[in-house]
Design an enzyme around this catalytic site. Structure first.
Site, PDB file in Angstrom:
ATOM      1  N   HIS A  50     -28.097  20.048 -18.663  1.00 40.12           N
ATOM      2  CA  HIS A  50     -26.851  19.577 -18.050  1.00 40.12           C
ATOM      3  C   HIS A  50     -26.932  19.697 -16.528  1.00 40.12           C
ATOM      4  O   HIS A  50     -26.572  18.767 -15.801  1.00 40.12           O
ATOM      5  CB  HIS A  50     -25.661  20.396 -18.552  1.00 40.12           C
ATOM      6  CG  HIS A  50     -25.157  19.988 -19.896  1.00 40.12           C
ATOM      7  ND1 HIS A  50     -25.907  20.131 -21.035  1.00 40.12           N
ATOM      8  CD2 HIS A  50     -23.967  19.452 -20.282  1.00 40.12           C
ATOM      9  CE1 HIS A  50     -25.202  19.697 -22.080  1.00 40.12           C
ATOM     10  NE2 HIS A  50     -24.028  19.270 -21.646  1.00 40.12           N
ATOM     11  N   HIS A  86     -25.671  28.993 -21.436  1.00 31.39           N
ATOM     12  CA  HIS A  86     -26.743  29.023 -20.444  1.00 31.39           C
ATOM     13  C   HIS A  86     -26.576  30.233 -19.534  1.00 31.39           C
ATOM     14  O   HIS A  86     -25.450  30.629 -19.198  1.00 31.39           O
ATOM     15  CB  HIS A  86     -26.731  27.764 -19.569  1.00 31.39           C
ATOM     16  CG  HIS A  86     -27.542  26.643 -20.110  1.00 31.39           C
ATOM     17  ND1 HIS A  86     -28.900  26.716 -20.322  1.00 31.39           N
ATOM     18  CD2 HIS A  86     -27.198  25.384 -20.494  1.00 31.39           C
ATOM     19  CE1 HIS A  86     -29.342  25.566 -20.803  1.00 31.39           C
ATOM     20  NE2 HIS A  86     -28.319  24.746 -20.920  1.00 31.39           N
TER      21      HIS A  86
END
Length: 219
Positions: A138, A183
């Protein structure tokens, strides 16, 4: 050598240093620690601070930012920009766009398989992921798209507005991933640095090639 060429050359060197060399060094440092399986001191504290501030409203905002930075959000936008460049017969811009965004995606997939970093598991995420963690796809793809867009608009009257929106978009996508618990912040930083170096490196290479063809380079 005239003044314009002198300024252009030194400006290019400054961009090369700030947007390519420094990000590459930072990515290398991060990658070296991940390869050695060393934890980063800042990862867990930052994630704990973000998680402590979670609310239903922030959940919705961060989920939206995460979707915007995913393939589902970026692919239609990237195809639209590519189509617009082709429609305007800007084939150099179209090629640059494909290499910048598509190349970043490919590099991310290869890096994930190489490092095979396990995702964080500090709490049960509302948007769980099961692929590898480093670097963040991302973060890397959103930065590549944003940086490429800034490059395309660098001579436009809208460049300041585009840059501001691009920076906000990158920050929101980047923040959403640790907030959601999928993350580490170091994954985000690695994605940002790798994408920035890739896209700016492409842009500088293209500019250098055009100057060479036009005979504007001095031995």
């Amino acid at each position: 050598m005239n003044d314009e060429t002198f300024l252009e050359r030194h400006g290019t060197l400054l961009v090369l240093f700030l947007c390519v060399l420094i990000p590459l060094v930072l990515f290398g440092l991060l990658a070296d620690e991940v390869a050695d399986k060393h934890p980063f001191w800042f990862d867990q504290p930052i994630m704990a601070v973000l998680h402590a501030r979670s609310t239903p409203l922030f959940d919705s905002i961060m989920l939206g930012a995460s979707i915007a930075g995913s393939t589902y959000g970026l692919l239609p936008f990237n195809l639209a920009i590519f189509g617009f460049c082709v429609w305007r017969r800007k084939m150099h811009a179209a090629t640059f766009w494909v290499l910048a965004t598509g190349g970043a995606l490919l590099l991310n997939l290869l890096a994930k398989e190489f490092f095979q970093r396990t995702r964080p598991s500090f709490w049960q995420s509302i948007a769980p992921e099961n692929s590898f963690s480093f670097p963040s796809g991302h973060a890397m793809c959103s930065m590549a798209t944003a940086a490429a867009l800034v490059v395309l608009f660098r001579r436009s009257q809208w460049r300041a507005h585009v840059t501001a929106i691009a920076v906000l978009f990158v920050l929101m996508v980047g923040m959403s991933r640790p907030y959601l618990g999928v993350h580490f912040p170091s994954d985000i930083l690695a994605g940002w640095t790798a994408a920035l170096a890739w896209v700016v490196g492409l842009a500088l290479s293209g500019a250098h090639a055009r100057r060479w063809r036009e005979g504007r380079l001095v031995g």
